[in-house]
Scaffold this active site. Structure first.
Site, PDB file in Angstrom:
ATOM      1  N   ASP A  11       0.868  -1.173   0.000  1.00 16.80           N
ATOM      2  CA  ASP A  11       0.000   0.000   0.000  1.00 16.80           C
ATOM      3  C   ASP A  11       0.913   1.233   0.000  1.00 16.80           C
ATOM      4  O   ASP A  11       2.123   1.124   0.210  1.00 16.80           O
ATOM      5  CB  ASP A  11      -0.879  -0.034   1.254  1.00 16.80           C
ATOM      6  N   ASP A  13      -0.283   5.231   0.935  1.00 17.46           N
ATOM      7  CA  ASP A  13      -0.550   6.229   1.975  1.00 17.46           C
ATOM      8  C   ASP A  13      -0.578   5.583   3.348  1.00 17.46           C
ATOM      9  O   ASP A  13      -1.354   4.654   3.601  1.00 17.46           O
ATOM     10  CB  ASP A  13      -1.885   6.943   1.705  1.00 17.46           C
ATOM     11  N   GLU A  20      -0.845  11.214   5.610  1.00 23.53           N
ATOM     12  CA  GLU A  20      -2.220  11.680   5.810  1.00 23.53           C
ATOM     13  C   GLU A  20      -2.319  13.131   6.275  1.00 23.53           C
ATOM     14  O   GLU A  20      -3.258  13.837   5.902  1.00 23.53           O
ATOM     15  CB  GLU A  20      -2.955  10.753   6.782  1.00 23.53           C
ATOM     16  N   GLY A  54     -10.252   9.886  -1.999  1.00 22.50           N
ATOM     17  CA  GLY A  54     -10.472  11.273  -1.613  1.00 22.50           C
ATOM     18  C   GLY A  54     -11.823  11.813  -2.026  1.00 22.50           C
ATOM     19  O   GLY A  54     -12.505  12.488  -1.238  1.00 22.50           O
ATOM     20  N   ASP A 184      -1.420  -0.464   6.317  1.00 23.64           N
ATOM     21  CA  ASP A 184      -1.478   0.274   7.579  1.00 23.64           C
ATOM     22  C   ASP A 184      -2.894   0.419   8.110  1.00 23.64           C
ATOM     23  O   ASP A 184      -3.075   0.832   9.252  1.00 23.64           O
ATOM     24  CB  ASP A 184      -0.875   1.679   7.396  1.00 23.64           C
TER      25      ASP A 184
END
Length: 264
Positions: A11, A13, A20, A54, A184
């Site tokens: 992954d 971000d 973030e 987003g 995460d």
């Protein structure tokens, strides 16, 4: 006979870098420029991260709000323009002040490359955001490090759907039993596991808005010489391919590695 570990799928971000807060700043700058009555605090944004993507995050926020923006006839156009502006601002922020990669990321990339273990990215973020994050570290040809790069625009469904991981496996030409995922967040872990992958989780404060699903192992980071893992953590002082191969093999057996307490 257990399959050989042939690929590591990351992954982006939160996993490669703690991005973030920069995303949050870019969103808020875009809202202010559009003269919208929105401002996301760290805790509000932490909750919104339960929604992948987003534009989807903004849509969910508007639909839960009483300001009436979700009822505008041009609402979808507004979301598209906001997201485009936010992406430009995020790009500018990262190029002005590149974010450090999390401990152990570059070290593990180098070790995997030297050992012939392929690297891939499976993310819901945009290609532009990837370039803004990785080009300052690896140069304009950063994609050459990866055998597969799957972004949010490449798949029909975002995480927690497994599409990004399934696409990465197809591009790699490997089965799920030949790879490990690095994540995460709860949505990311669910996506990887739905694709059949074992997961090494390295949460940040932002990704702990909800409890994480069980993973092979949960660590504060992957560790390196400058920032080693605490001695009580699995893989200490840093996670290398030998640890990953051991954990990968263990997921097919009955004794997975100890699950460490989540950080932050």
């Amino acid at each position: 006979m257990n399959a050989i570990l042939r690929a590591l799928i990351f992954d982006v971000d939160g996993t490669l870098a703690d991005t973030e807060e920069t995303h949050r700043r870019a969103f808020n700058a875009s809202f202010a420029a559009a003269e919208l009555p929105w401002w996301w605090s760290r805790r509000v944004y932490r909750e919104l991260l339960r929604v992948a993507g987003g534009r989807e995050r903004m849509r969910a926020y508007a639909q839960a709000s009483s300001d009436g923006l979700a009822e505008r006839g041009d609402f979808e156009l507004l979301l598209r323009r906001l997201h485009e502006d936010k992406t430009r601002r995020y790009d500018a922020l990262l190029r002005a002040q590149p974010l450090p990669l999390r401990p152990g990321i570059t070290r593990l990339f180098d070790e995997a490359g030297a050992a012939g273990v392929r690297l891939a990215l499976a993310t819901t973020t945009s290609a532009a955001n990837l370039d803004a994050l990785l080009a300052p570290h690896f140069g304009a040809a950063w994609r050459e490090r990866f055998a597969a790069v799957v972004c949010g625009g490449d798949v029909a469904r975002l995480k927690p759907a497994p599409d990004a991981y399934l696409q990465a496996l197809r591009r790699l030409g490997f089965g799920a039993d030949e790879a490990l995922a690095f994540e995460d967040s709860a949505n990311g872990i669910r996506a990887a596991q739905a694709a059949g992958l074992g997961v090494v989780a390295t949460p940040t404060w932002y990704s702990l808005a909800e409890p994480l699903p069980a993973a092979l192992v949960v660590l504060p980071h992957l560790g390196d010489a400058v920032t080693p893992l605490p001695p009580e953590e699995p893989g200490a002082p840093f996670v290398d391919l030998a640890h990953l191969r051991s954990w990968h093999a263990a997921q097919a057996g009955s004794a997975p590695p100890r699950r460490a307490a989540a950080c932050c």
